[in-house]
Design a protein around this motif. Structure first.
Motif, mmCIF file in Angstrom:
data_model
loop_
_atom_site.group_PDB
_atom_site.id
_atom_site.type_symbol
_atom_site.label_atom_id
_atom_site.label_comp_id
_atom_site.label_asym_id
_atom_site.label_seq_id
_atom_site.Cartn_x
_atom_site.Cartn_y
_atom_site.Cartn_z
ATOM 1 N N TYR A 283 -68.123 -8.577 -21.120
ATOM 2 C CA TYR A 283 -66.836 -8.968 -20.551
ATOM 3 C C TYR A 283 -66.183 -10.079 -21.378
ATOM 4 O O TYR A 283 -64.952 -10.137 -21.503
ATOM 5 N N GLU A 284 -67.010 -10.945 -21.927
ATOM 6 C CA GLU A 284 -66.482 -11.967 -22.842
ATOM 7 C C GLU A 284 -65.883 -11.297 -24.089
ATOM 8 O O GLU A 284 -64.823 -11.703 -24.577
ATOM 9 N N MET A 285 -66.572 -10.263 -24.583
ATOM 10 C CA MET A 285 -66.075 -9.538 -25.747
ATOM 11 C C MET A 285 -64.752 -8.853 -25.444
ATOM 12 O O MET A 285 -63.848 -8.810 -26.289
ATOM 13 N N ILE A 286 -64.626 -8.300 -24.229
ATOM 14 C CA ILE A 286 -63.371 -7.653 -23.851
ATOM 15 C C ILE A 286 -62.228 -8.666 -23.872
ATOM 16 O O ILE A 286 -61.132 -8.387 -24.388
ATOM 17 N N ILE A 287 -62.477 -9.852 -23.314
ATOM 18 C CA ILE A 287 -61.440 -10.887 -23.285
ATOM 19 C C ILE A 287 -61.050 -11.295 -24.701
ATOM 20 O O ILE A 287 -59.862 -11.328 -25.059
ATOM 21 N N ILE A 288 -62.050 -11.608 -25.516
ATOM 22 C CA ILE A 288 -61.778 -12.142 -26.858
ATOM 23 C C ILE A 288 -61.149 -11.086 -27.759
ATOM 24 O O ILE A 288 -60.075 -11.295 -28.344
ATOM 25 N N CYS A 289 -61.821 -9.932 -27.902
ATOM 26 C CA CYS A 289 -61.337 -8.895 -28.821
ATOM 27 C C CYS A 289 -60.048 -8.257 -28.321
ATOM 28 O O CYS A 289 -59.143 -7.961 -29.115
ATOM 29 N N GLY A 290 -59.957 -8.044 -26.997
ATOM 30 C CA GLY A 290 -58.735 -7.458 -26.455
ATOM 31 C C GLY A 290 -57.531 -8.353 -26.649
ATOM 32 O O GLY A 290 -56.452 -7.897 -27.059
ATOM 33 N N ALA A 291 -57.688 -9.640 -26.358
ATOM 34 C CA ALA A 291 -56.577 -10.576 -26.538
ATOM 35 C C ALA A 291 -56.199 -10.704 -28.009
ATOM 36 O O ALA A 291 -55.010 -10.777 -28.357
ATOM 37 N N ALA A 292 -57.205 -10.739 -28.897
ATOM 38 C CA ALA A 292 -56.929 -10.852 -30.335
ATOM 39 C C ALA A 292 -56.177 -9.621 -30.836
ATOM 40 O O ALA A 292 -55.223 -9.743 -31.616
ATOM 41 N N PHE A 293 -56.597 -8.438 -30.379
ATOM 42 C CA PHE A 293 -55.914 -7.216 -30.811
ATOM 43 C C PHE A 293 -54.488 -7.172 -30.264
ATOM 44 O O PHE A 293 -53.548 -6.764 -30.964
ATOM 45 N N GLY A 294 -54.314 -7.594 -29.008
ATOM 46 C CA GLY A 294 -52.969 -7.636 -28.443
ATOM 47 C C GLY A 294 -52.057 -8.563 -29.205
ATOM 48 O O GLY A 294 -50.895 -8.224 -29.489
ATOM 49 N N ALA A 295 -52.563 -9.735 -29.571
ATOM 50 C CA ALA A 295 -51.770 -10.681 -30.356
ATOM 51 C C ALA A 295 -51.442 -10.105 -31.731
ATOM 52 O O ALA A 295 -50.338 -10.305 -32.263
ATOM 53 N N PHE A 296 -52.395 -9.385 -32.309
ATOM 54 C CA PHE A 296 -52.188 -8.726 -33.604
ATOM 55 C C PHE A 296 -51.046 -7.705 -33.513
ATOM 56 O O PHE A 296 -50.187 -7.635 -34.391
ATOM 57 N N VAL A 297 -51.032 -6.918 -32.442
ATOM 58 C CA VAL A 297 -49.979 -5.922 -32.251
ATOM 59 C C VAL A 297 -48.618 -6.596 -32.046
ATOM 60 O O VAL A 297 -47.598 -6.152 -32.587
ATOM 61 N N ILE A 298 -48.590 -7.685 -31.282
ATOM 62 C CA ILE A 298 -47.334 -8.399 -31.035
ATOM 63 C C ILE A 298 -46.763 -8.977 -32.340
ATOM 64 O O ILE A 298 -45.551 -8.920 -32.588
ATOM 65 N N ALA A 299 -47.634 -9.492 -33.182
ATOM 66 C CA ALA A 299 -47.180 -10.265 -34.345
ATOM 67 C C ALA A 299 -46.779 -9.417 -35.544
ATOM 68 O O ALA A 299 -46.108 -9.922 -36.444
ATOM 69 N N ASN A 300 -47.160 -8.133 -35.563
ATOM 70 C CA ASN A 300 -46.972 -7.348 -36.782
ATOM 71 C C ASN A 300 -46.176 -6.077 -36.525
ATOM 72 O O ASN A 300 -46.134 -5.555 -35.406
ATOM 73 N N SER A 301 -45.567 -5.588 -37.603
ATOM 74 C CA SER A 301 -44.814 -4.342 -37.524
ATOM 75 C C SER A 301 -45.763 -3.145 -37.511
ATOM 76 O O SER A 301 -46.958 -3.274 -37.830
ATOM 77 N N LYS A 302 -45.230 -1.999 -37.158
ATOM 78 C CA LYS A 302 -46.028 -0.771 -37.151
ATOM 79 C C LYS A 302 -46.580 -0.478 -38.539
ATOM 80 O O LYS A 302 -47.739 -0.065 -38.683
ATOM 81 N N HIS A 303 -45.758 -0.704 -39.549
ATOM 82 C CA HIS A 303 -46.193 -0.454 -40.933
ATOM 83 C C HIS A 303 -47.403 -1.311 -41.290
ATOM 84 O O HIS A 303 -48.380 -0.817 -41.865
#
Length: 283
Positions: free
Chosen positions: A32-52
């Motif tokens: 569950y800790e991994m879900i919080i950390i990796c999920g939030a990091a991936f979400g931030a990655f998607v927010i910050a970058n373009s599709k390309h």
């Protein structure tokens, strides 16, 4: 291969040291800790970058395992290709390679070097500037200035995936703290529980901080550095081509033109003069 070896060394060092210190290894498994950390990091990655950029990052990760391919053999083929183009121009005239540069996929010259042909951007770079040279309206310094500008743009574009992954690596320790704080919040809910239960809750929360830091400095940030190194290796191929083209445009013979390109290469992948000459003759 180096990515796999490095990953195993990190895991063996951290896990081995923990176990040898009488640590309880299953305690580190906190999904569950991994879900919080990796999920939030991936979400931030998607927010910050373009599709390309996201797509390019996904493409870059497998290349870290397989290797960039920019080795001594690759550069000998690249320089041999440039020699073949220059020799054909010298022998038959610039018009003779018009079909080669207009359709490199069906060109006998380009198809003799399959390792080069699969790098579409590099082939396009060669063809575009040979086409400009064939127009006969540019001076060498003008062409060099244009090449430098394009190479700078290419380097900026190619570096975007590495910068995106670096940002994720920088953010992971913070997300580890988020997971730890949430774990402490859960512990506070059970504050009346026995000490051994509270101890397990607190340990699980601290694992969140540990995982965030480990993922950042042990895996994600080194991967970003490796991606950035691959960009430098790829850009060096464009600089090699640039040096060859400018030298040939200045009137140097094919063999001397590719010598200018050879001198641009990193010493770890640069063939010797005799190695390159033998390779060119064998082709």
């Amino acid at each position: 291969m180096l990515l796999i070896i490095g990953t195993l060394i990190v895991l063996a060092s951290v896990g081995g040291g923990y176990v040898l210190s009488h640590g309880y290894l299953p305690m580190l498994w906190q999904p569950y800790e991994m879900i919080i950390i990796c999920g939030a990091a991936f979400g931030a990655f998607v927010i910050a970058n373009s599709k390309h950029t996201i797509v390019e990052v996904m493409k870059s990760v497998p290349k870290l395992v397989m290797g960039s391919g920019f080795n001594r053999d690759f550069y000998m083929d690249l320089l041999s290709l440039m020699h073949d183009l220059f020799a054909k121009i010298r022998k038959e005239g610039i018009i003779a390679i018009e079909e080669d540069i207009e359709d490199p996929d069906s060109s006998a010259v380009f198809n003799g070097y399959p390792a080069i042909v699969k790098h579409k951007e590099l082939v396009e770079f060669v063809c575009d500037y040979v086409r400009l040279i064939s127009s006969g309206n540019m001076q060498p310094h003008e062409l060099e200035s244009l090449m430098d500008a394009e190479i700078e743009t290419l380097q900026h574009e190619m570096s975007e995936p590495a910068h995106a992954v670096t940002s994720v690596g920088d953010a992971l320790p913070g997300f580890g703290i988020v997971a730890a704080v949430l774990g402490i919040t859960i512990t506070m809910k059970d504050i009346a529980a026995p000490p051994e239960v509270l101890g397990l809750h607190i340990a699980a929360a601290l694992v969140g901080t540990f995982l965030g830091i480990l993922l950042s400095y042990g895996f994600v940030s080194p991967m970003a550095a490796a991606m950035n190194n691959e960009v430098h290796e790829k850009i060096k191929a464009f600089e090699c081509v640039k040096a060859c083209l400018i030298a040939n445009m200045s009137g140097l013979a094919p063999q001397m033109s590719i010598e200018f390109g050879r001198k641009m290469l990193f010493s770890s992948v640069r063939p010797s003069f005799n190695e390159l000459e033998e390779h060119v003759r064998s082709r």
